[in-house]
Scaffold this active site. Structure first.
Site, short mmCIF file in Angstrom:
data_model
loop_
_atom_site.label_atom_id
_atom_site.label_comp_id
_atom_site.label_asym_id
_atom_site.label_seq_id
_atom_site.Cartn_x
_atom_site.Cartn_y
_atom_site.Cartn_z
CD GLU A 1 -3.10 -0.40 0.15
OE1 GLU A 1 -2.83 -0.64 -1.05
OE2 GLU A 1 -4.12 0.17 0.50
CB THR B 1 -5.25 6.62 -2.54
OG1 THR B 1 -6.16 5.60 -2.95
CG2 THR B 1 -5.26 6.68 -1.02
#
Ligand code: HSE
Length: 310
Positions: free
Chosen positions: A129, A182
């Protein structure tokens, strides 16, 4: 075991009130990933289908980063080849990099004969991530690995609580075909939060957790409120308010931004309510000249699933 093929689920992070600290896994949408032992040591990504623009270089790919970290911690006398089929696109808000990262952590752990705990797998997946979006967020990866609903009770030390899933809970989600990164969606977040909003938010997290444990759908509905992140991000998603209002009018318990968007999720009690909400969202978006994917799914309670081993 020389080969394993797995299904890594899409995930809905935040679940309105639980920014960076709650998420759940989707039953029917996700990636398929295969891991094969090779004589030559090291990590090779041989193929990515179903999405464009993802690197085959293991140092730049979320799954590759996870694989390299795991083999560094637990050296093996073999190498690993990874191939994947992405079931949905990156930048959707459905945890695409988390499916790759969580799927890699799970699959490689199996090939290594399971040296790592589920919590350790989550920590490895968080490295993926970090490589994908700059921050080692746990909500998507923990949801993918643990399945069901999760609460990230603490990041340091990492503490994850797996929460129950009420039987009749159904997801309806619309993914407008635009990309929200994101990283960009995190740049619009408020730096400070008024105490009044913080109180509302943590009270709703408590309500949502309690509702999940007690199958109290009304309490779940009351708690699906986000007074901090949704107001700051919703302008990034075309027609967000319309979709949310129509979903709730059609009987959804609540609706909000899935992860960092642009997918909008709605939770419903039962298949009939989900079908009504599906239709309402479809009607709301059909004349907007924006392509979209709309789907309904149960909540995945198992996390990553094994499809085949050799
Ligand atoms: N909790 C994260 C966010 C999920 O909303 O930014 C995105 O991966």
């Amino acid at each position: 075991m020389k080969y394993i093929k797995i299904f890594a689920p899409a995930t809905v992070a935040n679940v309105s009130c639980g920014f960076d600290s709650m998420g759940f896994a989707v039953d029917t949408v996700g990636d398929e990933m295969s891991f094969t032992k090779t004589v030559e040591k090291g990590v090779k990504i041989t193929q990515i289908t179903g999405a464009n623009g993802l690197s085959l270089d293991p140092t730049k790919n979320a799954a590759g980063v996870v694989a390299l970290a795991m083999l560094k911690k637990h050296p093996a006398d073999f190498g690993i080849e990874i191939s994947m089929h992405k079931g949905y696109s990156p930048g959707s808000g459905l945890g695409s990099s988390a499916a790759s990262s969580g799927g890699a952590a799970f699959g490689i752990n199996e090939l290594l004969d399971r040296p790592f705990s589920t919590l350790e797998l989550t920590k490895f997946a968080m490295l993926g991530e970090e490589a994908a979006c700059g921050t080692p967020i746990a909500d998507n990866v923990a949801s993918a690995i643990f399945g069901g609903f999760v609460l990230i009770r603490s990041y340091e030390p990492l503490d994850i609580v797996k929460l129950p899933v009420p039987d009749e809970l159904q997801l309806v989600a619309i993914h407008p075909q635009i990309e929200v990164k994101t990283k960009d969606a995190r740049e619009v977040l408020p730096k400070d939060v008024p105490l009044k909003d913080a109180i509302t938010q943590w009270a709703n997290v408590g309500g949502l957790v309690s509702g999940l444990y007690t199958n109290d759908y009304q309490l779940i509905a009351n708690s699906l409120t986000d007074v901090i992140v949704e107001p700051a991000r919703k302008h990034l998603i075309p027609h967000f308010d319309l979709v949310k209002n129509e979903a709730i009018k059609a009987g959804a318990l609540g609706a909000g931004i899935s992860g960092s968007g642009p997918t909008i999720f709605a939770l419903c009690k039962g298949e009939e309510a989900a079908a009504n909400v599906y239709k309402a969202i479809q009607n709301a978006y059909s004349d907007k000249n924006i392509d979209f994917n709309l789907f309904t799914s149960k909540i995945n309670t198992q996390g990553v699933k094994i499809l085949e081993t050799k």
